[in-house]
Motif scaffolding. Structure first.
Motif, mmCIF file in Angstrom:
data_model
loop_
_atom_site.group_PDB
_atom_site.id
_atom_site.type_symbol
_atom_site.label_atom_id
_atom_site.label_comp_id
_atom_site.label_asym_id
_atom_site.label_seq_id
_atom_site.Cartn_x
_atom_site.Cartn_y
_atom_site.Cartn_z
ATOM 1 N N ASP A 17 0.811 -1.221 0.000
ATOM 2 C CA ASP A 17 0.000 0.000 0.000
ATOM 3 C C ASP A 17 0.842 1.269 0.000
ATOM 4 O O ASP A 17 0.492 2.234 -0.678
ATOM 5 N N ASP A 18 1.956 1.292 0.748
ATOM 6 C CA ASP A 18 2.758 2.517 0.770
ATOM 7 C C ASP A 18 3.452 2.752 -0.569
ATOM 8 O O ASP A 18 3.694 3.892 -0.959
ATOM 9 N N LEU A 19 3.736 1.696 -1.325
ATOM 10 C CA LEU A 19 4.287 1.860 -2.666
ATOM 11 C C LEU A 19 3.196 2.389 -3.614
ATOM 12 O O LEU A 19 3.460 3.253 -4.450
ATOM 13 N N LYS A 20 1.974 1.904 -3.455
ATOM 14 C CA LYS A 20 0.862 2.410 -4.273
ATOM 15 C C LYS A 20 0.664 3.904 -4.026
ATOM 16 O O LYS A 20 0.396 4.660 -4.962
ATOM 17 N N PHE A 21 0.801 4.330 -2.764
ATOM 18 C CA PHE A 21 0.647 5.750 -2.454
ATOM 19 C C PHE A 21 1.673 6.576 -3.229
ATOM 20 O O PHE A 21 1.338 7.597 -3.841
ATOM 21 N N ILE A 22 2.931 6.146 -3.210
ATOM 22 C CA ILE A 22 4.003 6.845 -3.921
ATOM 23 C C ILE A 22 3.711 6.840 -5.421
ATOM 24 O O ILE A 22 3.848 7.866 -6.099
ATOM 25 N N LEU A 23 3.302 5.708 -5.930
ATOM 26 C CA LEU A 23 2.985 5.575 -7.350
ATOM 27 C C LEU A 23 1.930 6.600 -7.770
ATOM 28 O O LEU A 23 2.135 7.382 -8.693
ATOM 29 N N PHE A 24 0.804 6.625 -7.074
ATOM 30 C CA PHE A 24 -0.295 7.503 -7.464
ATOM 31 C C PHE A 24 -0.039 8.970 -7.124
ATOM 32 O O PHE A 24 -0.629 9.857 -7.745
ATOM 33 N N ALA A 25 0.847 9.240 -6.172
ATOM 34 C CA ALA A 25 1.220 10.632 -5.888
ATOM 35 C C ALA A 25 1.889 11.254 -7.106
ATOM 36 O O ALA A 25 1.812 12.475 -7.308
ATOM 37 N N ASN A 26 2.506 10.444 -7.940
ATOM 38 C CA ASN A 26 3.185 10.944 -9.136
ATOM 39 C C ASN A 26 2.215 11.405 -10.222
ATOM 40 O O ASN A 26 2.638 11.997 -11.214
ATOM 41 N N LYS A 27 0.930 11.154 -10.034
ATOM 42 C CA LYS A 27 -0.058 11.647 -11.001
ATOM 43 C C LYS A 27 -0.087 13.174 -11.007
ATOM 44 O O LYS A 27 -0.359 13.796 -12.029
ATOM 45 N N SER A 28 0.237 13.778 -9.873
ATOM 46 C CA SER A 28 0.200 15.244 -9.782
ATOM 47 C C SER A 28 1.534 15.897 -10.131
ATOM 48 O O SER A 28 1.652 17.112 -10.072
ATOM 49 N N VAL A 29 2.530 15.100 -10.509
ATOM 50 C CA VAL A 29 3.861 15.639 -10.797
ATOM 51 C C VAL A 29 3.985 15.940 -12.291
ATOM 52 O O VAL A 29 3.936 15.038 -13.118
#
Length: 177
Positions: A17-29
């Motif tokens: 789950d914490d890797l998924k958070f990092i992954l999807f946080a990159n949508k705003s980058v």
């Protein structure tokens, strides 16, 4: 046989789950449009990972390097005050830290974390190989993972597979969320 997108989706689903958070946080980058016309980092490494799955379906080192290669951009993104364009200096080091942090998951998927980390750390260097001094080039060619680095660098290019992919990727990202 599963499509590259289906396999990408399987990677995401199996991620901690914490890797998924990092992954999807990159949508705003954001990314520089001249280098990465896809728009954001999530779209870019989704495309690069799908290219890896398509071209090297049995080489999890390259596939997982594609998955991790730009994850550090979320933590390092900034706007260059001179150009007004986004940059992410040092993202390779942060991405490599994520490889180390999630090495058990990488290993469970059949990847070798040390090789994935080497590719992630050195991906920008191989792009600048022609600009290196001869002795640095020779040293770099001698790296034990040079062949995988070279293969990966050919996958890590901006842009889309084909015109229809742009819309399909937008739809697929929404399905992943």
């Amino acid at each position: 046989m599963k499509t590259p997108f289906q396999r990408f989706k399987d990677l995401v689903r199996s991620a901690p789950d914490d890797l998924k958070f990092i992954l999807f946080a990159n949508k705003s980058v954001p990314q520089r449009a001249d280098k990465h016309p896809e728009g954001n980092v999530l779209k870019h490494f989704m495309i690069v990972t799908m290219r890896a799955l398509e071209k090297y379906p049995n080489d999890m080192d390259i596939v997982l390097a594609a998955f991790f290669h730009d994850l550090g951009k979320y933590a390092t993104v900034d706007i260059n005050p001179k150009t007004g364009m986004p940059n992410a200096l040092g993202h390779e080091d942060v991405s490599a830290e994520y490889v180390d942090r999630f090495s058990d998951w990488i290993f469970d998927l059949g990847g070798r974390p040390d090789i994935v980390e080497d590719i992630v750390k050195n991906k920008m260097l191989v792009k600048n190989l022609d600009n290196m001094k001869r002795n640095k080039q020779t040293e770099f060619y001698g790296k034990k993972n040079f062949d995988k680095l070279k293969k990966f660098s050919e996958l890590d290019k901006g842009g889309w597979f084909n015109p229809e992919l742009k819309e399909r990727i937008k739809e697929k990202i929404n399905l992943l969320m």
